[in-house]
Motif scaffolding. Structure first.
Motif, PDB file in Angstrom:
ATOM      1  N   SER A  80      -2.869  20.506  -8.827  1.00 31.29           N
ATOM      2  CA  SER A  80      -2.690  19.280  -8.063  1.00 31.29           C
ATOM      3  C   SER A  80      -1.221  19.040  -7.749  1.00 31.29           C
ATOM      4  O   SER A  80      -0.330  19.422  -8.514  1.00 31.29           O
ATOM      5  CB  SER A  80      -3.261  18.099  -8.852  1.00 31.29           C
ATOM      6  N   PHE A  81      -0.962  18.400  -6.605  1.00 23.28           N
ATOM      7  CA  PHE A  81       0.395  18.022  -6.234  1.00 23.28           C
ATOM      8  C   PHE A  81       0.891  16.820  -7.034  1.00 23.28           C
ATOM      9  O   PHE A  81       2.084  16.695  -7.298  1.00 23.28           O
ATOM     10  CB  PHE A  81       0.469  17.680  -4.749  1.00 23.28           C
ATOM     11  N   PHE A  82      -0.025  15.931  -7.399  1.00 28.73           N
ATOM     12  CA  PHE A  82       0.375  14.651  -7.966  1.00 28.73           C
ATOM     13  C   PHE A  82      -0.074  14.452  -9.411  1.00 28.73           C
ATOM     14  O   PHE A  82       0.348  13.507 -10.054  1.00 28.73           O
ATOM     15  CB  PHE A  82      -0.174  13.507  -7.101  1.00 28.73           C
ATOM     16  N   TYR A  83      -0.967  15.315  -9.913  1.00 32.06           N
ATOM     17  CA  TYR A  83      -1.362  15.270 -11.316  1.00 32.06           C
ATOM     18  C   TYR A  83      -0.772  16.489 -12.025  1.00 32.06           C
ATOM     19  O   TYR A  83      -0.750  17.586 -11.461  1.00 32.06           O
ATOM     20  CB  TYR A  83      -2.880  15.293 -11.473  1.00 32.06           C
ATOM     21  N   PRO A  84      -0.311  16.341 -13.251  1.00 31.90           N
ATOM     22  CA  PRO A  84       0.229  17.498 -13.987  1.00 31.90           C
ATOM     23  C   PRO A  84      -0.875  18.371 -14.568  1.00 31.90           C
ATOM     24  O   PRO A  84      -0.829  18.764 -15.731  1.00 31.90           O
ATOM     25  CB  PRO A  84       1.064  16.828 -15.086  1.00 31.90           C
ATOM     26  N   LYS A  85      -1.890  18.652 -13.746  1.00 30.13           N
ATOM     27  CA  LYS A  85      -3.034  19.420 -14.199  1.00 30.13           C
ATOM     28  C   LYS A  85      -3.524  20.298 -13.064  1.00 30.13           C
ATOM     29  O   LYS A  85      -3.229  20.043 -11.889  1.00 30.13           O
ATOM     30  CB  LYS A  85      -4.177  18.499 -14.658  1.00 30.13           C
ATOM     31  N   ASP A  86      -4.288  21.318 -13.422  1.00 29.16           N
ATOM     32  CA  ASP A  86      -4.937  22.113 -12.382  1.00 29.16           C
ATOM     33  C   ASP A  86      -6.229  21.428 -11.964  1.00 29.16           C
ATOM     34  O   ASP A  86      -6.720  20.509 -12.630  1.00 29.16           O
ATOM     35  CB  ASP A  86      -5.202  23.539 -12.868  1.00 29.16           C
ATOM     36  N   VAL A  87      -6.798  21.886 -10.837  1.00 31.84           N
ATOM     37  CA  VAL A  87      -7.980  21.235 -10.267  1.00 31.84           C
ATOM     38  C   VAL A  87      -9.184  21.371 -11.192  1.00 31.84           C
ATOM     39  O   VAL A  87      -9.986  20.435 -11.327  1.00 31.84           O
ATOM     40  CB  VAL A  87      -8.278  21.830  -8.875  1.00 31.84           C
ATOM     41  N   TRP A  88      -9.321  22.514 -11.852  1.00 31.38           N
ATOM     42  CA  TRP A  88     -10.430  22.697 -12.788  1.00 31.38           C
ATOM     43  C   TRP A  88     -10.394  21.638 -13.887  1.00 31.38           C
ATOM     44  O   TRP A  88     -11.421  21.062 -14.251  1.00 31.38           O
ATOM     45  CB  TRP A  88     -10.369  24.085 -13.414  1.00 31.38           C
ATOM     46  N   SER A  89      -9.197  21.392 -14.437  1.00 28.50           N
ATOM     47  CA  SER A  89      -9.069  20.401 -15.512  1.00 28.50           C
ATOM     48  C   SER A  89      -9.418  19.010 -15.016  1.00 28.50           C
ATOM     49  O   SER A  89     -10.057  18.219 -15.734  1.00 28.50           O
ATOM     50  CB  SER A  89      -7.643  20.419 -16.076  1.00 28.50           C
ATOM     51  N   LEU A  90      -9.013  18.680 -13.798  1.00 29.49           N
ATOM     52  CA  LEU A  90      -9.336  17.368 -13.242  1.00 29.49           C
ATOM     53  C   LEU A  90     -10.840  17.190 -13.073  1.00 29.49           C
ATOM     54  O   LEU A  90     -11.401  16.131 -13.387  1.00 29.49           O
ATOM     55  CB  LEU A  90      -8.631  17.187 -11.899  1.00 29.49           C
ATOM     56  N   ILE A  91     -11.508  18.239 -12.564  1.00 31.54           N
ATOM     57  CA  ILE A  91     -12.964  18.153 -12.381  1.00 31.54           C
ATOM     58  C   ILE A  91     -13.659  17.996 -13.725  1.00 31.54           C
ATOM     59  O   ILE A  91     -14.571  17.172 -13.880  1.00 31.54           O
ATOM     60  CB  ILE A  91     -13.474  19.398 -11.632  1.00 31.54           C
ATOM     61  N   GLN A  92     -13.245  18.766 -14.721  1.00 30.91           N
ATOM     62  CA  GLN A  92     -13.858  18.660 -16.044  1.00 30.91           C
ATOM     63  C   GLN A  92     -13.599  17.299 -16.665  1.00 30.91           C
ATOM     64  O   GLN A  92     -14.449  16.766 -17.399  1.00 30.91           O
ATOM     65  CB  GLN A  92     -13.315  19.760 -16.952  1.00 30.91           C
ATOM     66  N   GLU A  93     -12.458  16.708 -16.370  1.00 32.06           N
ATOM     67  CA  GLU A  93     -12.129  15.393 -16.930  1.00 32.06           C
ATOM     68  C   GLU A  93     -12.955  14.282 -16.296  1.00 32.06           C
ATOM     69  O   GLU A  93     -13.378  13.341 -16.969  1.00 32.06           O
ATOM     70  CB  GLU A  93     -10.632  15.126 -16.725  1.00 32.06           C
ATOM     71  N   LYS A  94     -13.182  14.375 -14.974  1.00 34.90           N
ATOM     72  CA  LYS A  94     -13.902  13.312 -14.264  1.00 34.90           C
ATOM     73  C   LYS A  94     -15.417  13.519 -14.265  1.00 34.90           C
ATOM     74  O   LYS A  94     -16.165  12.569 -14.021  1.00 34.90           O
ATOM     75  CB  LYS A  94     -13.432  13.258 -12.804  1.00 34.90           C
ATOM     76  N   LEU A  95     -15.863  14.746 -14.540  1.00 31.09           N
ATOM     77  CA  LEU A  95     -17.285  15.067 -14.399  1.00 31.09           C
ATOM     78  C   LEU A  95     -18.199  14.269 -15.326  1.00 31.09           C
ATOM     79  O   LEU A  95     -19.284  13.861 -14.897  1.00 31.09           O
ATOM     80  CB  LEU A  95     -17.489  16.569 -14.622  1.00 31.09           C
ATOM     81  N   PRO A  96     -17.844  14.033 -16.596  1.00 34.23           N
ATOM     82  CA  PRO A  96     -18.773  13.282 -17.461  1.00 34.23           C
ATOM     83  C   PRO A  96     -19.159  11.910 -16.923  1.00 34.23           C
ATOM     84  O   PRO A  96     -20.309  11.481 -17.100  1.00 34.23           O
ATOM     85  CB  PRO A  96     -17.994  13.163 -18.780  1.00 34.23           C
ATOM     86  N   VAL A  97     -18.237  11.230 -16.258  1.00 31.32           N
ATOM     87  CA  VAL A  97     -18.559   9.916 -15.705  1.00 31.32           C
ATOM     88  C   VAL A  97     -19.590  10.050 -14.592  1.00 31.32           C
ATOM     89  O   VAL A  97     -20.578   9.296 -14.538  1.00 31.32           O
ATOM     90  CB  VAL A  97     -17.277   9.230 -15.177  1.00 31.32           C
ATOM     91  N   SER A  98     -19.385  11.008 -13.692  1.00 29.75           N
ATOM     92  CA  SER A  98     -20.330  11.211 -12.593  1.00 29.75           C
ATOM     93  C   SER A  98     -21.675  11.709 -13.104  1.00 29.75           C
ATOM     94  O   SER A  98     -22.731  11.365 -12.555  1.00 29.75           O
ATOM     95  CB  SER A  98     -19.756  12.199 -11.580  1.00 29.75           C
TER      96      SER A  98
END
Length: 345
Positions: free
Chosen positions: A102-120
C-alpha cells in the motif's frame, strides 16, 4: 467435462487481463494521485494548522517543490517508469500472487485483506445463512398457499423490506434501538474490554454488536430468494409428473419434498457457491461505515478516495479471480444437481 473446465480456465486469463487493463487505463486519467497528494502536503495545502499558526508572521506556506524532490516522489511510488512498463511489472507480480504494498498503509495488500476480512466474513456469513434459512422455507410455504391471504401478506412484507435501502433501515435501527432505547451498541463489532471477557461473555457480546448490522443487511435479501423459491416451486407443481405422482396416491408432503423440491431448488443450489463465497468478500460499504465496522467495503472505498492504487488493483485482481472460479463452480453444480446437463452441447 474436463475439456469444458480446461476451456473455462483458459478464458479466465483474457478476462483477468481485460479487467486489469481497463482499470489501469482509467487510473492514468484520474487526477489527484499519490504524487499530487504528496506534493500538496509539501506545499502546505494539507497542513492547515501550521499555516494558521504562522499567519501573523506573514507565513504563506511552501510555495513550490523543486523538480528533484518531485522526481524522488515519483520514484518512491513507481511513477518514474512509463505506464506500459508499470502495467507489465504489475502483471508479473500478480502472476506470483504478490499484490504489492500500500502507498498509505505500512503493510502489503495481503496483510490488509487478512486484517479486514474477519469483519466482512462476520457480516456476510450471517446475512447469507439467515437469508437462505428464512427465505427458502418461506418461499415453499408461499408456493403451497399461492393466492391465499398468507401469500399476499408475506409478499407485501418482503417487497416492502426490499424497497427500503439497508442504510436507511440501519439509521432507523440506530436511532430507535441504539439511541433512544439503548438496547444495542452504536458502533464496533466487539466491546473495548472484549479480551477480558469469558468465552461465553465474548459470544454474547459479539452477537449483541452484530445484531443491528445483520438485520439492516439481511432484510433486502429476503425478497429475491423468497420470490425465486416460490416461482420455481410453482413452475414445478404445475407440471405433468406432479399430477401423475398425485394420481398414484402419494401424499402431498411426499410429492412436494421428494419430487418437486429436487427440481425446484436447481436455481438456488447452482447459485449457492457464488452467494457463499461472496459472503466472504463483499462488504457493504454503507453498513460498515454506519456501524463503524472496519471491513473490506470500507477499505475499498478509502483506497479509491486516497488513490491507493496497489490496494485498488490488488483487491480487484483477487476478487475477480475468485469470482471467475466461483462462477465455474456454479456451472459445475448444474451437473451435480441435474445429471442430464451436457457441457459439450
Amino acid at each position: 467435462m474436463l475439456a469444458y473446465i480446461f476451456k473455462r480456465l483458459l478464458l479466465m486469463i483474457p478476462t483477468l487481463f481485460g479487467v486489469l487493463l481497463m482499470t489501469f487505463v482509467v487510473i492514468q486519467f484520474v487526477p489527484g494521485g499519490p504524487v499530487e497528494q504528496m506534493v500538496a502536503q509539501l506545499q502546505g495545502r494539507d497542513t492547515g494548522g501550521e499555516g494558521a499558526a504562522a499567519a501573523g508572521s506573514g507565513y504563506r506556506g511552501r510555495q513550490g517543490v523543486d523538480a528533484a524532490r518531485i522526481a524522488e516522489i515519483k520514484t518512491l511510488y513507481g511513477f518514474d517508469k512509463p505506464p506500459v512498463e508499470r502495467f507489465w511489472m504489475m502483471l508479473k507480480q500478480f502472476a506470483q500472487f504478490d499484490l504489492g504494498k500500500s502507498f498509505f498503509y505500512p503493510k502489503d495488500v495481503w496483510s490488509l485483506i487478512q486484517e479486514k476480512l474477519p469483519v466482512s466474513i462476520s457480516l456476510g456469513l450471517w446475512t447469507f445463512f439467515l437469508s437462505y434459512l428464512i427465505s427458502v422455507p418461506l418461499g415453499i410455504a408461499k408456493a403451497v398457499r399461492a393466492g391465499s391471504r398468507f401469500d399476499t401478506l408475506t409478499s407485501l412484507l418482503v417487497l416492502v423490506g426490499y424497497a427500503i435501502p439497508g442504510f436507511v433501515l440501519g439509521v432507523a435501527l440506530l436511532v430507535v434501538f441504539g439511541g433512544q432505547l439503548q438496547w444495542f451498541p452504536l458502533r464496533g463489532l466487539t466491546s473495548s474490554n472484549w479480551e477480558q471477557l469469558s468465552w461465553g461473555s465474548k459470544v454474547v457480546d459479539y452477537l449483541w454488536h452484530i445484531a443491528l448490522p445483520v438485520l439492516a443487511s439481511v432484510l433486502g435479501a429476503f425478497a429475491v430468494i423468497t420470490m425465486l423459491t416460490k416461482n420455481a416451486f410453482l413452475e414445478e407443481i404445475r407440471k405433468q409428473y406432479v399430477l401423475t405422482a398425485r394420481a398414484k396416491g402419494l401424499s402431498e408432503r411426499r410429492v412436494l419434498y421428494r419430487h418437486v423440491m429436487r427440481n425446484a431448488l436447481i436455481p438456488l443450489v447452482t447459485g449457492f457457491p457464488a452467494a457463499f463465497i461472496g459472503a466472504f468478500f463483499t462488504g457493504s460499504l454503507l453498513i460498515e461505515t454506519l456501524f463503524s465496522l472496519d471491513g473490506l467495503g470500507l477499505l475499498s472505498y478509502e483506497s479509491v478516495i486516497r488513490r491507493d492504487y496497489p490496494v485498488v488493483l490488488g483487491t480487484l485482481y483477487l476478487f475477480t479471480l475468485i469470482g471467475l472460479v466461483t462462477k465455474l463452480i456454479s456451472d459445475l453444480c448444474y451437473l451435480w444437481v441435474d445429471p442430464r446437463v451436457k457441457f459439450d452441447q
